[in-house]
Motif scaffolding. Sequence first.
Motif, short mmCIF file in Angstrom:
data_model
loop_
_atom_site.label_atom_id
_atom_site.label_comp_id
_atom_site.label_asym_id
_atom_site.label_seq_id
_atom_site.Cartn_x
_atom_site.Cartn_y
_atom_site.Cartn_z
N VAL A 1 0.84 -1.21 0.00
CA VAL A 1 0.00 0.00 0.00
C VAL A 1 0.88 1.26 0.00
N THR A 2 1.90 1.26 0.83
CA THR A 2 2.78 2.42 0.93
C THR A 2 3.60 2.61 -0.35
N TYR A 3 4.10 1.51 -0.89
CA TYR A 3 4.88 1.61 -2.13
C TYR A 3 4.01 2.18 -3.25
N LYS A 4 2.80 1.67 -3.37
CA LYS A 4 1.88 2.16 -4.40
C LYS A 4 1.57 3.64 -4.18
N ALA A 5 1.40 4.02 -2.92
CA ALA A 5 1.11 5.43 -2.62
C ALA A 5 2.25 6.34 -3.07
N TYR A 6 3.49 5.93 -2.78
CA TYR A 6 4.64 6.75 -3.21
C TYR A 6 4.72 6.83 -4.73
N THR A 7 4.54 5.70 -5.42
CA THR A 7 4.67 5.72 -6.88
C THR A 7 3.50 6.46 -7.54
N ASP A 8 2.33 6.43 -6.92
CA ASP A 8 1.19 7.20 -7.43
C ASP A 8 1.37 8.70 -7.14
#
Length: 196
Positions: free
Chosen positions: A115-122
């Motif tokens: 979830v956090t990785y996706k948030a940073y890349t988004d």
Amino acid sequence: MKLKQILMCIGLLACPLLKAQSQPDSEQAYIATVTKRSDKILAELQIADSVKYKRVREIMVKQYSDLNKLQKSEEQTEQKRAELHKHYVSQLASQLTPAQVEKIKDGMTYGVLPVTYKAYTDMIPTLKDEEKSQIMSWLTEARELAMDGGSSEEKHKVFGKYKGRINNYLSGRGYNIQEERKNWEARMKAFKSNGR
């Protein structure tokens, strides 16, 4: 019976007799809770072999229980925690594929890594590959440490520390995190208002 014992047992002081009786019940309740938690995590793996499923669940429940006992013990050491972690991951790896082990790790840490990785890349679509790699590396390290946390709060605290490290790293690379977050929120709002 002495006055102190009477006061303890009528609730004015902690009663060691009642405490001794309630400990097995609370331990059984804890085992029931972590068994349900393990079942929930394992459900996503869709393990068809019931013997393997039960074996993996036993490994997970034992790990939760061992970590709980370690947290309560006087001699809580990082070395002991690291030994438990290494043994646990090794046992899982002997039963499951690497992808399944990853899912269990994510499940034990509430899916914070993906979830956090996706948030940073988004949030920052212009991240370079090396920056994405560094973020993933730190989040993976955080997950390994958070897995051994005794409570949800403790697990989230580990990730919070690493998110701070990631934010500092990105700021050092020239990203304005506050501005990136505002832009991301505006993009999400626009996306939702367009009915998607």
